[in-house]
Write a protein that holds these residues in place. Structure first.
Motif, short mmCIF file in Angstrom:
data_model
loop_
_atom_site.label_atom_id
_atom_site.label_comp_id
_atom_site.label_asym_id
_atom_site.label_seq_id
_atom_site.Cartn_x
_atom_site.Cartn_y
_atom_site.Cartn_z
N PHE A 141 0.76 -1.09 -0.12
CA PHE A 141 0.21 -0.16 -0.14
C PHE A 141 1.17 1.50 -0.15
O PHE A 141 0.42 2.32 0.10
N ASP A 142 2.00 1.26 0.60
CA ASP A 142 2.95 1.98 0.45
C ASP A 142 2.99 2.59 -0.87
O ASP A 142 3.07 3.06 -2.39
N ASN A 143 3.02 4.65 -0.69
CA ASN A 143 2.94 5.62 -1.82
C ASN A 143 1.76 5.09 -2.89
O ASN A 143 1.89 5.40 -4.15
N THR A 144 1.24 4.78 -2.42
CA THR A 144 -0.31 4.34 -3.89
C THR A 144 -1.49 5.93 -3.11
O THR A 144 -1.42 6.67 -2.50
N GLU A 145 -2.20 5.67 -4.34
CA GLU A 145 -3.43 7.04 -4.22
C GLU A 145 -4.20 6.17 -3.98
O GLU A 145 -4.66 5.38 -4.35
N CYS A 146 -5.25 6.80 -3.26
CA CYS A 146 -6.90 6.84 -2.99
C CYS A 146 -7.40 7.48 -4.56
O CYS A 146 -7.68 8.75 -4.07
N HIS A 147 -7.92 6.70 -4.82
CA HIS A 147 -8.65 7.23 -6.63
C HIS A 147 -10.05 8.10 -5.93
O HIS A 147 -10.38 8.59 -7.19
N GLU A 148 -10.54 7.22 -5.17
CA GLU A 148 -12.04 8.24 -5.83
C GLU A 148 -12.51 8.45 -3.90
O GLU A 148 -11.80 8.01 -3.23
N LEU A 149 -13.64 9.03 -3.75
CA LEU A 149 -14.48 9.74 -3.06
C LEU A 149 -15.42 9.26 -2.80
O LEU A 149 -16.24 9.94 -4.17
N THR A 150 -15.92 8.57 -3.33
CA THR A 150 -17.18 7.74 -3.05
C THR A 150 -18.65 8.21 -3.99
O THR A 150 -18.48 9.07 -2.47
N THR A 151 -19.53 8.57 -4.21
CA THR A 151 -20.96 8.80 -3.79
C THR A 151 -21.60 8.39 -2.77
O THR A 151 -22.44 8.96 -2.46
N GLU A 152 -20.95 7.67 -2.25
CA GLU A 152 -21.89 6.86 -0.46
C GLU A 152 -20.96 7.34 0.76
O GLU A 152 -21.23 7.28 1.60
N GLY A 153 -20.36 8.17 -0.42
CA GLY A 153 -19.45 9.11 1.36
C GLY A 153 -18.42 8.46 2.07
O GLY A 153 -18.10 8.31 3.19
N ALA A 154 -17.14 7.89 1.55
CA ALA A 154 -16.37 7.19 1.51
C ALA A 154 -15.06 7.42 0.62
O ALA A 154 -15.64 7.76 -0.24
N VAL A 155 -14.17 7.56 1.30
CA VAL A 155 -12.93 7.33 0.32
C VAL A 155 -12.24 6.08 0.34
O VAL A 155 -12.43 5.32 1.08
N HIS A 156 -11.90 5.71 -0.83
CA HIS A 156 -11.19 4.34 -1.92
C HIS A 156 -10.36 4.53 -1.74
O HIS A 156 -10.09 4.92 -2.49
N CYS A 157 -9.57 3.68 -0.94
CA CYS A 157 -7.90 2.92 -0.99
C CYS A 157 -7.71 1.56 -1.49
O CYS A 157 -8.64 0.92 -1.61
N GLY A 158 -6.69 1.66 -2.11
CA GLY A 158 -6.19 0.11 -1.42
C GLY A 158 -5.93 -0.45 -3.15
O GLY A 158 -5.49 -2.06 -3.10
N ASP A 159 -5.54 0.00 -3.91
CA ASP A 159 -5.46 -0.34 -5.34
C ASP A 159 -4.47 0.68 -6.36
O ASP A 159 -4.84 2.24 -6.83
N PRO A 160 -3.39 -0.05 -6.28
CA PRO A 160 -2.04 0.57 -6.18
C PRO A 160 -1.80 1.58 -7.70
O PRO A 160 -1.17 2.43 -7.94
N THR A 161 -2.78 0.62 -8.59
CA THR A 161 -3.31 0.60 -10.36
C THR A 161 -3.86 2.39 -10.12
O THR A 161 -3.65 3.37 -10.89
N GLY A 162 -4.84 2.17 -9.46
CA GLY A 162 -6.06 4.18 -9.39
C GLY A 162 -6.71 3.82 -10.01
O GLY A 162 -7.79 4.66 -10.55
N THR A 163 -7.26 2.24 -10.99
CA THR A 163 -8.07 2.64 -11.83
C THR A 163 -9.53 1.44 -11.47
O THR A 163 -10.28 1.32 -11.82
N GLY A 164 -9.43 1.04 -10.08
CA GLY A 164 -10.56 0.03 -9.49
C GLY A 164 -10.34 -1.13 -10.03
O GLY A 164 -10.90 -2.20 -9.02
N GLN A 165 -9.58 -1.78 -9.90
CA GLN A 165 -9.63 -2.91 -10.69
C GLN A 165 -7.87 -3.59 -10.51
O GLN A 165 -7.55 -4.50 -10.70
N GLY A 166 -6.91 -3.84 -9.38
CA GLY A 166 -6.00 -3.15 -9.72
C GLY A 166 -6.02 -4.22 -7.91
O GLY A 166 -7.00 -4.04 -7.23
N GLY A 167 -5.07 -5.01 -7.75
CA GLY A 167 -5.06 -5.30 -6.59
C GLY A 167 -3.95 -6.51 -6.14
O GLY A 167 -3.17 -6.43 -7.39
N PRO A 168 -3.78 -7.73 -5.48
CA PRO A 168 -2.62 -8.85 -5.31
C PRO A 168 -3.66 -9.59 -6.93
O PRO A 168 -4.69 -9.82 -6.68
N THR A 169 -2.30 -10.86 -6.42
CA THR A 169 -3.10 -11.77 -7.56
C THR A 169 -3.18 -13.24 -7.19
O THR A 169 -3.50 -13.97 -7.05
N TYR A 170 -5.04 -12.64 -5.78
CA TYR A 170 -5.79 -13.72 -4.69
C TYR A 170 -6.53 -12.70 -4.30
O TYR A 170 -6.74 -11.79 -4.25
#
Length: 292
Positions: A141-170
């Motif tokens: 997670f280090d040096n990654t961006e939280c790429h969204e502030l969702t319309t539901e009222g949350a900050v969306h983090c944890g995707d190193p690519t900042g696309t909503g498609q990224g993550g680990p291989t599991y």
């Protein structure tokens, strides 16, 4: 014809269902035995005690339950990079020796203020906590961006690519998915309608899967209360310090993310580091090595 990924998911889900069923059956069997022993007298008590110690009431399948010291606690589903190049291969967490009780502290340091401290309930989400701990150890997670502030009222983090498609291989399944709040019955005498606690109160930290139900590394931190009709985010923990930072992040203006949705933060929100403490208040589990 079902894809290889679909078959893997079905097999993983079937294994988890079998483990849970055996766990419940074992607990019920032990309760019946304990009740019988408590009512027995003399020789029956002695025989029952000897049989219990000898394992007469246990089956060979018990070695495959999550309660067993050397059994699998979590089921990690491999995700292929062939269909998603946004995935990052950092191996897989261990399946054994995972704490199943107590709490863990996750500390998220951002460029937006004091660190955000999250308390994770290991009892209800052992696999989510284990995944966060594993990925944090890999500095995922280090040096990654939280790429969204969702319309539901949350900050969306944890995707190193900042696309909503990224993550680990599991991936892994939901563990602590809340239920929708009941609809309160109208009361003629009530001046104001009764208040119902929100499903996701502000400060809630939850996994967000793609597709829903299959989690990886992406997570939400709610800066507003949110109560959907059909909850889709499994709750991992709650912010116990740094809520002022979360609130400040929630006030950042948003712009179009390129798809017509105004959810992209106008100012960069960077996770500088994410760390997870060892579990506290839990019985230590046997140490195992990670899978590669």
């Amino acid at each position: 014809m079902a894809s290889s990924k679909d078959r893997q998911r079905k097999l993983a889900r079937a294994k988890l269902d079998r483990q849970q069923a055996r766990r419940a059956s074992k607990l019920q069997r032990r309760r019946r035995i304990q009740a019988g022993v408590g009512a027995a007298l003399g020789l029956l008590l002695i025989v029952g005690g000897v049989a219990w110690l000898g394992g007469a009431f246990d089956s060979d399948d018990d070695a495959d339950t999550p309660d067993a010291a050397n059994s699998d606690v979590c089921v990690w589903m491999p995700q292929s990079t062939a269909g998603n190049t946004s995935l990052k291969d950092v191996g897989m967490p261990p399946t054994k020796g995972i704490p199943t009780s107590g709490t863990q502290t996750m500390t998220i340091t951002t460029n937006q203020g004091k660190p955000i401290v999250v308390t994770m309930d290991v009892t209800t989400t052992p696999c989510s906590a284990a995944s966060f701990s594993y990925l944090a150890g890999k500095k995922f997670f280090d040096n990654t961006e939280c790429h969204e502030l969702t319309t539901e009222g949350a900050v969306h983090c944890g995707d190193p690519t900042g696309t909503g498609q990224g993550g680990p291989t599991y991936g892994f399944y939901d563990e602590n998915l809340p239920t929708a709040p009941p609809t309160p019955a109208p009361s003629p005498s009530a001046k104001t309608p009764p208040k119902i606690a929100p499903v996701y109160p502000k400060g809630t930290v939850a996994m967000i899967g793609n597709p829903p139900g299959t989690n990886g590394s992406q997570f939400l931190i709610f800066f507003k209360d949110f109560s959907p009709a059909t909850p889709q985010y499994s709750i991992v923990g709650r912010v116990t310090d740094g809520m002022d930072t979360v609130a400040a992040i929630g006030r950042i203006p948003v712009v179009d993310n390129g798809t017509g949705a105004k959810v992209k933060p106008k100012e960069k929100i960077v996770v500088q580091s994410l760390t997870v403490s060892a579990a506290t208040g839990a019985t230590p589990a046997p140490a195992t090595s990670s899978q590669s």
